[in-house]
Design a protein around this motif. Structure first.
Motif, PDB file in Angstrom:
ATOM      1  N   LYS A  17       1.011  -1.096   0.026  1.00  0.00           N
ATOM      2  CA  LYS A  17      -0.060  -0.025   0.151  1.00  0.00           C
ATOM      3  C   LYS A  17       0.827   1.250   0.145  1.00  0.00           C
ATOM      4  O   LYS A  17       0.576   2.421  -0.435  1.00  0.00           O
ATOM      5  CB  LYS A  17      -0.849  -0.094   1.157  1.00  0.00           C
ATOM      6  CG  LYS A  17      -0.461   0.177   2.580  1.00  0.00           C
ATOM      7  CD  LYS A  17      -1.464   0.132   3.646  1.00  0.00           C
ATOM      8  CE  LYS A  17      -0.631   0.126   4.966  1.00  0.00           C
ATOM      9  NZ  LYS A  17      -1.878  -0.188   5.991  1.00  0.00           N
ATOM     10  N   PHE A  18       2.085   1.056   0.258  1.00  0.00           N
ATOM     11  CA  PHE A  18       3.107   2.366   0.315  1.00  0.00           C
ATOM     12  C   PHE A  18       3.834   2.150  -1.286  1.00  0.00           C
ATOM     13  O   PHE A  18       4.852   3.076  -1.181  1.00  0.00           O
ATOM     14  CB  PHE A  18       4.152   2.310   1.485  1.00  0.00           C
ATOM     15  CG  PHE A  18       3.403   2.203   2.572  1.00  0.00           C
ATOM     16  CD1 PHE A  18       2.607   3.407   3.013  1.00  0.00           C
ATOM     17  CD2 PHE A  18       3.427   1.108   3.642  1.00  0.00           C
ATOM     18  CE1 PHE A  18       2.134   3.542   4.622  1.00  0.00           C
ATOM     19  CE2 PHE A  18       3.117   1.394   4.711  1.00  0.00           C
ATOM     20  CZ  PHE A  18       2.185   2.357   5.149  1.00  0.00           C
ATOM     21  N   LYS A  63      -2.965   7.317  -3.907  1.00  0.00           N
ATOM     22  CA  LYS A  63      -3.371   6.155  -4.882  1.00  0.00           C
ATOM     23  C   LYS A  63      -3.941   4.958  -3.911  1.00  0.00           C
ATOM     24  O   LYS A  63      -3.251   4.773  -2.798  1.00  0.00           O
ATOM     25  CB  LYS A  63      -2.285   5.649  -5.731  1.00  0.00           C
ATOM     26  CG  LYS A  63      -2.042   6.641  -6.589  1.00  0.00           C
ATOM     27  CD  LYS A  63      -2.940   6.788  -7.503  1.00  0.00           C
ATOM     28  CE  LYS A  63      -2.341   7.796  -8.708  1.00  0.00           C
ATOM     29  NZ  LYS A  63      -3.345   8.105  -9.777  1.00  0.00           N
ATOM     30  N   ASP A  64      -4.791   4.193  -4.268  1.00  0.00           N
ATOM     31  CA  ASP A  64      -5.214   3.066  -3.554  1.00  0.00           C
ATOM     32  C   ASP A  64      -4.348   1.759  -3.813  1.00  0.00           C
ATOM     33  O   ASP A  64      -3.482   1.717  -4.604  1.00  0.00           O
ATOM     34  CB  ASP A  64      -6.903   2.742  -3.624  1.00  0.00           C
ATOM     35  CG  ASP A  64      -6.996   2.396  -5.035  1.00  0.00           C
ATOM     36  OD1 ASP A  64      -6.199   2.633  -5.905  1.00  0.00           O
ATOM     37  OD2 ASP A  64      -7.946   1.885  -5.262  1.00  0.00           O
ATOM     38  N   LEU A  65      -4.797   0.696  -3.077  1.00  0.00           N
ATOM     39  CA  LEU A  65      -3.917  -0.762  -3.002  1.00  0.00           C
ATOM     40  C   LEU A  65      -4.144  -1.117  -4.458  1.00  0.00           C
ATOM     41  O   LEU A  65      -3.095  -1.585  -4.764  1.00  0.00           O
ATOM     42  CB  LEU A  65      -4.523  -1.616  -2.195  1.00  0.00           C
ATOM     43  CG  LEU A  65      -3.747  -3.033  -1.910  1.00  0.00           C
ATOM     44  CD1 LEU A  65      -2.442  -2.681  -1.737  1.00  0.00           C
ATOM     45  CD2 LEU A  65      -4.580  -3.831  -0.916  1.00  0.00           C
ATOM     46  N   LYS A  66      -5.043  -1.083  -5.044  1.00  0.00           N
ATOM     47  CA  LYS A  66      -5.439  -1.498  -6.727  1.00  0.00           C
ATOM     48  C   LYS A  66      -4.250  -0.968  -7.388  1.00  0.00           C
ATOM     49  O   LYS A  66      -4.036  -1.811  -8.307  1.00  0.00           O
ATOM     50  CB  LYS A  66      -6.957  -1.295  -6.988  1.00  0.00           C
ATOM     51  CG  LYS A  66      -7.190  -1.736  -8.068  1.00  0.00           C
ATOM     52  CD  LYS A  66      -7.659  -3.303  -7.937  1.00  0.00           C
ATOM     53  CE  LYS A  66      -8.281  -3.829  -9.359  1.00  0.00           C
ATOM     54  NZ  LYS A  66      -8.235  -5.368  -9.321  1.00  0.00           N
ATOM     55  N   GLN A  69      -1.337  -2.718  -6.825  1.00  0.00           N
ATOM     56  CA  GLN A  69      -1.068  -4.066  -7.303  1.00  0.00           C
ATOM     57  C   GLN A  69      -0.919  -4.364  -8.848  1.00  0.00           C
ATOM     58  O   GLN A  69      -0.426  -4.944  -9.388  1.00  0.00           O
ATOM     59  CB  GLN A  69      -2.523  -4.686  -7.054  1.00  0.00           C
ATOM     60  CG  GLN A  69      -2.416  -5.266  -5.622  1.00  0.00           C
ATOM     61  CD  GLN A  69      -3.806  -5.615  -4.940  1.00  0.00           C
ATOM     62  OE1 GLN A  69      -4.970  -5.358  -5.643  1.00  0.00           O
ATOM     63  NE2 GLN A  69      -3.967  -6.259  -3.926  1.00  0.00           N
ATOM     64  N   THR A  70      -1.478  -3.167  -9.605  1.00  0.00           N
ATOM     65  CA  THR A  70      -1.508  -3.011 -11.046  1.00  0.00           C
ATOM     66  C   THR A  70      -0.094  -2.923 -11.375  1.00  0.00           C
ATOM     67  O   THR A  70       0.654  -3.423 -12.101  1.00  0.00           O
ATOM     68  CB  THR A  70      -2.523  -2.270 -11.653  1.00  0.00           C
ATOM     69  OG1 THR A  70      -3.653  -2.314 -11.398  1.00  0.00           O
ATOM     70  CG2 THR A  70      -2.077  -2.015 -13.044  1.00  0.00           C
ATOM     71  N   LEU A  71       0.564  -1.884 -10.641  1.00  0.00           N
ATOM     72  CA  LEU A  71       2.034  -1.740 -10.927  1.00  0.00           C
ATOM     73  C   LEU A  71       3.000  -2.757 -10.554  1.00  0.00           C
ATOM     74  O   LEU A  71       3.963  -2.956 -11.077  1.00  0.00           O
ATOM     75  CB  LEU A  71       2.351  -0.324  -9.862  1.00  0.00           C
ATOM     76  CG  LEU A  71       3.242   0.616 -10.309  1.00  0.00           C
ATOM     77  CD1 LEU A  71       3.328   1.101 -11.717  1.00  0.00           C
ATOM     78  CD2 LEU A  71       3.588   1.577  -9.342  1.00  0.00           C
ATOM     79  N   LYS A  72       2.571  -3.387  -9.622  1.00  0.00           N
ATOM     80  CA  LYS A  72       3.434  -4.747  -9.130  1.00  0.00           C
ATOM     81  C   LYS A  72       3.354  -5.739 -10.493  1.00  0.00           C
ATOM     82  O   LYS A  72       4.373  -6.338 -10.641  1.00  0.00           O
ATOM     83  CB  LYS A  72       2.817  -5.271  -7.848  1.00  0.00           C
ATOM     84  CG  LYS A  72       3.634  -6.523  -7.558  1.00  0.00           C
ATOM     85  CD  LYS A  72       2.977  -7.217  -6.284  1.00  0.00           C
ATOM     86  CE  LYS A  72       3.356  -8.716  -6.028  1.00  0.00           C
ATOM     87  NZ  LYS A  72       2.750  -9.209  -5.071  1.00  0.00           N
TER      88      LYS A  72
END
Length: 135
Positions: A17-18, A63-66, A69-72
């Motif tokens: 989330k960070f 920005k949110d967790l989603k 996650q997409t960036l990951k």
């Protein structure tokens, strides 16, 4: 505090989330997805991680967790130098092995090495062209 008494923080999945992932070199340390910096063990406290996000990537703080996650997923799918070289070396290994096998056959037959250039190479090209429709 003595060297042996220092606390070693571990990467947590909540750090995503960070915008942080575990480092490739040391899984205990986080790597920032946005600036690609590997953070130290001292900065593993959530308050310091949030501070890093605020200082280095201010526009991404909301920005949110989603989003992360997409960036990951994009980060994990990106081509790396190691992956590019490993796929190239595998195909080179196959070509080298085939070349070695042909040279071995020529040597065992007792023919001159030029037979490979005069007969075998054109024969292999013909097989590839005919069977695999490659030119």
């Amino acid at each position: 505090m003595a060297e042996s008494e220092k606390k070693c923080h571990q990467y947590s999945v909540e750090y995503l989330k960070f915008g942080l992932l575990p480092s490739k070199a040391d899984k205990r340390l986080p790597t920032c997805l946005l600036c690609n910096k590997v953070l130290s063990n001292d900065s593993m406290k959530p308050s310091k991680l949030e501070d890093h996000l605020r200082r280095c990537n201010l526009d991404k703080i909301s920005k949110d967790l989603k989003y992360f996650q997409t960036l990951k997923e994009k980060y994990e799918k990106r081509p790396t130098v190691q992956s590019m070289f490993s796929s190239t070396s595998e195909s080179n290994d196959d070509s080298l092995q085939a070349s070695y096998n042909i040279i071995l056959l020529i040597t065992k037959s007792g023919k001159l090495h030029t037979i490979g250039e005069q007969l075998i190479l054109p024969a292999v090209e013909e097989v590839l062209k005919t069977v695999l429709q490659k030119s």
